[in-house]
Design a protein around this motif. Structure first.
Motif, short mmCIF file in Angstrom:
data_model
loop_
_atom_site.label_atom_id
_atom_site.label_comp_id
_atom_site.label_asym_id
_atom_site.label_seq_id
_atom_site.Cartn_x
_atom_site.Cartn_y
_atom_site.Cartn_z
N LYS A 1 7.53 5.94 4.65
CA LYS A 1 6.55 5.65 3.99
C LYS A 1 6.55 6.24 2.57
O LYS A 1 5.76 5.86 1.77
N SER A 2 7.46 7.22 2.32
CA SER A 2 7.57 7.30 0.66
C SER A 2 8.50 6.66 -0.04
O SER A 2 8.73 6.61 -1.16
N THR A 3 8.80 5.48 0.50
CA THR A 3 10.00 4.56 -0.19
C THR A 3 9.26 4.01 -1.50
O THR A 3 8.01 3.70 -1.64
N ALA A 4 10.07 4.29 -2.66
CA ALA A 4 9.65 3.63 -3.82
C ALA A 4 10.84 2.41 -4.42
O ALA A 4 10.59 1.81 -5.48
N LEU A 5 11.19 1.83 -3.33
CA LEU A 5 12.25 0.74 -3.61
C LEU A 5 11.72 -0.48 -3.99
O LEU A 5 10.75 -0.92 -3.61
N PHE A 6 12.13 -0.88 -5.18
CA PHE A 6 11.37 -2.23 -5.73
C PHE A 6 10.06 -1.92 -6.11
O PHE A 6 9.28 -2.80 -5.87
N GLU A 7 9.62 -0.59 -6.36
CA GLU A 7 8.11 -0.43 -6.55
C GLU A 7 7.40 -1.13 -5.57
O GLU A 7 6.25 -1.22 -5.57
N ARG A 8 7.93 -1.09 -4.09
CA ARG A 8 7.35 -1.33 -2.80
C ARG A 8 6.91 -2.83 -2.98
O ARG A 8 5.89 -3.11 -2.36
N LEU B 1 0.89 -1.14 -0.10
CA LEU B 1 -0.03 0.11 -0.23
C LEU B 1 0.92 1.27 -0.01
O LEU B 1 1.83 1.44 0.96
N PRO B 2 0.68 2.06 -0.73
CA PRO B 2 1.38 3.44 -0.76
C PRO B 2 1.19 4.01 0.19
O PRO B 2 0.41 4.00 1.21
N ASN B 3 2.17 5.15 0.51
CA ASN B 3 2.16 5.91 1.79
C ASN B 3 1.89 5.52 3.14
O ASN B 3 1.22 6.10 3.88
N ARG C 1 23.24 -2.83 11.51
CA ARG C 1 23.95 -1.68 11.14
C ARG C 1 24.02 -1.74 9.66
O ARG C 1 23.96 -0.81 8.93
N ALA C 2 24.79 -2.84 9.36
CA ALA C 2 25.06 -2.92 7.76
C ALA C 2 23.95 -3.16 7.02
O ALA C 2 24.08 -2.38 5.82
N VAL C 3 22.79 -3.38 7.39
CA VAL C 3 21.43 -3.47 6.48
C VAL C 3 21.13 -1.90 6.20
O VAL C 3 20.80 -1.33 5.12
N LEU C 4 21.18 -1.09 7.22
CA LEU C 4 20.86 0.26 7.45
C LEU C 4 21.81 0.97 6.48
O LEU C 4 21.28 1.97 5.58
N ALA C 5 23.15 0.77 6.25
CA ALA C 5 24.10 1.39 5.58
C ALA C 5 23.91 0.99 4.04
O ALA C 5 24.02 1.80 3.18
N ASP C 6 23.33 -0.20 4.05
CA ASP C 6 23.37 -0.73 2.54
C ASP C 6 21.88 0.03 1.78
O ASP C 6 21.74 0.18 0.95
N CYS C 7 20.97 0.44 2.76
CA CYS C 7 19.72 0.86 2.33
C CYS C 7 19.21 2.09 2.95
O CYS C 7 18.90 2.15 4.03
N GLN C 8 19.21 3.24 1.99
CA GLN C 8 19.10 4.52 2.53
C GLN C 8 17.72 4.79 3.16
O GLN C 8 17.29 5.66 3.80
N ASP C 9 16.67 3.94 2.59
CA ASP C 9 15.23 3.97 2.62
C ASP C 9 14.95 3.43 4.02
O ASP C 9 13.73 3.83 4.48
#
Ligand code: DGT
Ligand code: MG
Ligand code: MG
Ligand code: MG
Ligand code: MG
Length: 269
Positions: free
Chosen positions: A84-91, A19-21, A59-67
């Motif tokens: 909530k605004s992430t568009a990574l992999f079209e969600r 679901l968006p947003n 921590r490594a996961v956060l460093a890898d993924c800005q969203d």
């Protein structure tokens, strides 16, 4: 390029866009960690090495993924919050979950020897399951985080009590009081914060004093910056990517943690 007669099979792939947003939480959990902890002789009820390793992988996961805005971990689980605004992999749920799970697992194995230098990793190898859940409001998300931290507290209190009682069982009566006093309820407050509160992983900027407007807020777009040029946006992006990713053991049920770090749950990414 002409379509082959086989191409129709792509229609079997079902959409699973979230679901968006909405705030997306990907929670991963160690598979069969009761056995895993026994096999690798984790200390009971809390093994600092095992928890530090979980935190390092997160921590490594956060460093890898800005969203990912923030993550919270207890025991063999970690919750990763995507803005909530992430568009990574079209969600797409399957892509988000599988990426988090495999990145986390890869780092968990890669970093194992740092935290368990004397215990080689053989079989069973660690693996994790994962799921994605959408939370429509900041309140829902806050309640989710609170739920996990309260769970941490309840489990830790129970486990600490349980292991203290086990220890008491095998002790001479004369020692019981001493053990109760030194290891148990009276001193529960002295237990490490990591055991009592779990671990929060997030990007750290300067703390915000109430009523002030600072760079951190500007970066996160809470306060409208004066004429945000393209190069400024680029700079902010760079700054964000360079922000320190910290692991803390703080209360996330109350407002203070969130009030002081308004960029974590701000409307703009
Ligand atoms: P699952 O998730 O359904 O595959 O099954 P488990 O066995 O992973 O169960 P779960 O996730 O409900 O509970 C986590 C288990 O991991 C629990 O039995 C305690 C163990 N565990 C987690 N952290 C520690 C630790 O620091 N020390 C010890 N001794 N055990 C731990
Ligand atoms: Mg499970
Ligand atoms: Mg588990
Ligand atoms: Mg678990
Ligand atoms: Mg591919």
């Amino acid at each position: 390029m002409a379509n082959s007669k086989f191409e129709y099979v792509k229609h079997f792939e079902q959409p699973d866009n979230l679901l968006p947003n909405t705030w997306v939480v990907v929670r991963i959990d160690g598979r069969g960690f009761t056995k895993f902890a026994t096999k690798y002789a984790f200390e009971k009820p809390n093994d600092k090495r095992a928890l530090d390793l979980m935190n390092a992988a997160a921590r490594a996961v956060l460093a890898d993924c800005q969203d990912i805005t923030i993550a919270y971990g207890i025991s063999d689980e970690y919750s990763f919050v995507f803005h909530k605004s992430t568009a990574l992999f079209e969600r797409r749920a399957s892509k988000l979950v599988s990426t988090v799970v495999s990145t986390f697992t890869a780092y968990y194995i890669y970093l194992w020897s740092t935290y368990f230098p004397d215990t080689p990793l053989t079989t069973p190898l660690p693996s994790f399951d994962g799921r994605a859940v959408c939370y429509p409001s900041v309140q829902n998300l806050r309640d989710y985080m609170s739920w996990r931290q309260v769970d941490c507290h309840i489990n830790n209190l129970y486990n600490t009590t349980f292991w203290a009682l086990i220890q008491l069982g095998g002790t001479r009566a004369a020692d019981k009081n001493e053990i109760l006093f030194s290891r148990f309820s009276i001193n529960y407050n002295n237990e490490p914060e990591m055991y009592k509160k779990g671990s929060v992983v997030f990007r750290d900027y300067e703390l915000v004093e109430p009523g002030t407007h600072n760079v951190a807020q500007e970066i996160e777009g809470i306060v409208e910056p004066v004429q945000q040029s393209k190069t400024q946006t680029e700079k902010d992006k760079k700054r964000r990517s360079k922000a320190r990713i910290v692991v803390e053991h703080l209360d996330i049920v109350g407002d203070d943690f969130w009030d002081r770090r308004p960029w974590l749950l701000s409307n703009t990414p």
